[in-house]
Design a protein around this motif. Structure first.
Motif, PDB file in Angstrom:
ATOM      1  N   ILE A 154       8.686 -13.082   6.592  1.00 53.06           N
ATOM      2  CA  ILE A 154       7.260 -13.229   6.874  1.00 53.06           C
ATOM      3  C   ILE A 154       7.088 -13.251   8.385  1.00 53.06           C
ATOM      4  O   ILE A 154       7.747 -14.032   9.081  1.00 53.06           O
ATOM      5  CB  ILE A 154       6.713 -14.524   6.242  1.00 53.06           C
ATOM      6  N   ILE A 155       6.212 -12.393   8.904  1.00 52.85           N
ATOM      7  CA  ILE A 155       6.035 -12.258  10.353  1.00 52.85           C
ATOM      8  C   ILE A 155       4.606 -12.631  10.722  1.00 52.85           C
ATOM      9  O   ILE A 155       3.651 -12.026  10.229  1.00 52.85           O
ATOM     10  CB  ILE A 155       6.356 -10.819  10.809  1.00 52.85           C
ATOM     11  N   ARG A 200      12.066  -7.847   1.482  1.00 45.90           N
ATOM     12  CA  ARG A 200      10.632  -7.624   1.349  1.00 45.90           C
ATOM     13  C   ARG A 200       9.997  -8.093   2.658  1.00 45.90           C
ATOM     14  O   ARG A 200      10.408  -9.106   3.213  1.00 45.90           O
ATOM     15  CB  ARG A 200      10.094  -8.418   0.164  1.00 45.90           C
ATOM     16  N   ILE A 201       8.998  -7.384   3.112  1.00 50.35           N
ATOM     17  CA  ILE A 201       8.385  -7.677   4.406  1.00 50.35           C
ATOM     18  C   ILE A 201       6.914  -8.024   4.205  1.00 50.35           C
ATOM     19  O   ILE A 201       6.194  -7.324   3.484  1.00 50.35           O
ATOM     20  CB  ILE A 201       8.514  -6.485   5.371  1.00 50.35           C
ATOM     21  N   MET A 202       6.483  -9.101   4.841  1.00 48.99           N
ATOM     22  CA  MET A 202       5.087  -9.518   4.786  1.00 48.99           C
ATOM     23  C   MET A 202       4.593  -9.786   6.208  1.00 48.99           C
ATOM     24  O   MET A 202       5.166 -10.606   6.922  1.00 48.99           O
ATOM     25  CB  MET A 202       4.926 -10.788   3.932  1.00 48.99           C
ATOM     26  N   ILE A 203       3.545  -9.097   6.594  1.00 45.88           N
ATOM     27  CA  ILE A 203       2.900  -9.315   7.885  1.00 45.88           C
ATOM     28  C   ILE A 203       1.686 -10.229   7.677  1.00 45.88           C
ATOM     29  O   ILE A 203       0.885 -10.004   6.762  1.00 45.88           O
ATOM     30  CB  ILE A 203       2.434  -7.990   8.511  1.00 45.88           C
ATOM     31  N   HIS A 300       1.403 -17.313  -1.327  1.00 43.37           N
ATOM     32  CA  HIS A 300       1.767 -17.401  -2.748  1.00 43.37           C
ATOM     33  C   HIS A 300       1.113 -16.276  -3.535  1.00 43.37           C
ATOM     34  O   HIS A 300       1.761 -15.596  -4.354  1.00 43.37           O
ATOM     35  CB  HIS A 300       1.348 -18.758  -3.305  1.00 43.37           C
ATOM     36  N   ASP A 301      -0.170 -16.052  -3.314  1.00 39.38           N
ATOM     37  CA  ASP A 301      -0.882 -15.012  -4.056  1.00 39.38           C
ATOM     38  C   ASP A 301      -0.353 -13.627  -3.723  1.00 39.38           C
ATOM     39  O   ASP A 301      -0.276 -12.751  -4.609  1.00 39.38           O
ATOM     40  CB  ASP A 301      -2.381 -15.080  -3.747  1.00 39.38           C
ATOM     41  N   THR A 302       0.025 -13.410  -2.473  1.00 45.27           N
ATOM     42  CA  THR A 302       0.555 -12.111  -2.066  1.00 45.27           C
ATOM     43  C   THR A 302       1.928 -11.859  -2.686  1.00 45.27           C
ATOM     44  O   THR A 302       2.229 -10.738  -3.118  1.00 45.27           O
ATOM     45  CB  THR A 302       0.650 -12.027  -0.530  1.00 45.27           C
TER      46      THR A 302
END
Length: 315
Positions: A154-155, A200-203, A300-302
């Motif tokens: 997570i970034i 997995r990548i999350m911005i 959480h929802d993402t």
């Protein structure tokens, strides 16, 4: 696959990336020693002070919430650096991201990990490599020593990047976008030493700025404000643009907080709080308990939307 984390020097020695926290008188004479211990897979959160401070359970920090949510599932690593923008983070990213390594044969798990032997003795697993091969979903009891694959990163940057131009932390918006893409490329490019095909990548966009609170604090210090919400909003939009172009998940924290603040305003007088933002920010910049709850809920929802297999079943 078995993975062990190693560290050099006495276990009481810890060194900041800038070296400020090292006891140099001891470190210079320390005998190099290697310690190994099993780890879970990794969830890493990379960011600025809103990430660094997010380990504090008293503030309902979102990283602390993630650690509780994924206990005995993943090791949650906080890699937040106060005052950093994406460009300063880029300078140290090689010391933060895991380096690609050759996976060990999972059939050797029984011989290496005493925790697996214990689990098998209690009949918690029938074969050691069953858990190894089924990295997700983590819906059953889990034990360290399986692997240390980076499963999710997570970034969260943008608050410092979007400061006014005269600030030392200011980062032009095009450079901000280039840096975010650079982080993504390091993880996705097979030729990168940080290639993490399972990651997995999350911005996450920067949060809102409470302009009135920031101006109030700046005035009390005889300085000019360095943050403005409309500037941060522009960087938030750019972060989404980068994420969409790279086809990675993102959280629009800025819009999410604006929506909540707008709803909050309906029930208060404009004189009750500083435009409603004070209910979600400590100082107009950093998330408080309520702000952290918003962010954790959006994360959480993402995860549930993009990777439902990553939602663990709690016993």
């Amino acid at each position: 696959m078995i993975a062990y984390t190693t560290c050099n020097g006495p276990s009481s020695m810890f060194t900041g990336l800038d070296g400020r926290f090292m006891r140099r008188d001891v470190a210079t004479t320390a005998v190099n020693m290697t310690y190994s211990y099993p780890t879970y897979d990794i969830l890493m959160v990379l960011g600025d002070s809103n990430t660094q401070f997010a380990n504090d359970p008293a503030k309902n920090g979102f990283v602390a919430q993630l650690a509780e949510f994924y206990q005995r599932q993943m090791d949650v690593l906080n890699r937040g650096f106060r005052g950093y923008n994406t460009s300063s983070a880029r300078e140290i990213i090689g010391s933060v991201l895991p380096k690609t390594s050759v996976a060990q044969d999972s059939t050797t798990t029984d011989d290496i990990s005493p925790l697996f032997k214990f689990a098998k003795k209690l009949k918690l697993t029938t074969r050691a490599d069953e858990i190894t091969k089924a990295l997700w979903p983590y819906q059953k009891q889990n034990y360290p020593g399986i692997s240390n694959i980076l499963q999710l990163i997570i970034i969260l940057f943008g608050t410092n990047d979007s400061r006014v131009e005269w600030s030392e932390a200011y980062n032009p918006i095009d450079q901000y976008a280039e840096d975010l893409q650079y982080f993504i490329t390091l993880l996705q490019d097979p030729d990168s030493e940080h290639y993490s095909p399972d990651a997995r990548i999350m911005i996450i966009t920067p949060p809102v700025v409470g302009d009135r609170k920031v101006q109030e604090l700046a005035k009390s210090r005889n300085t000019e404000p360095e943050w403005y919400n409309n500037r941060t909003q522009t960087y938030a939009a750019k972060a989404i643009e980068v994420a969409q172009a790279a086809n990675v998940a993102y959280v629009d924290l800025h819009t999410g907080m604006e929506d909540v603040v707008a709803e909050y305003r309906k029930n208060i007088s404009s004189t009750d709080v500083l435009d409603g933002y004070d209910n979600y920010l400590i100082d107009g910049i950093h998330l408080n308990v309520n702000g952290s709850a918003i962010l954790f809920g959006l994360i959480h929802d993402t995860i549930a939307k993009n990777w439902p297999e990553m939602i663990p079943l709690k016993s």
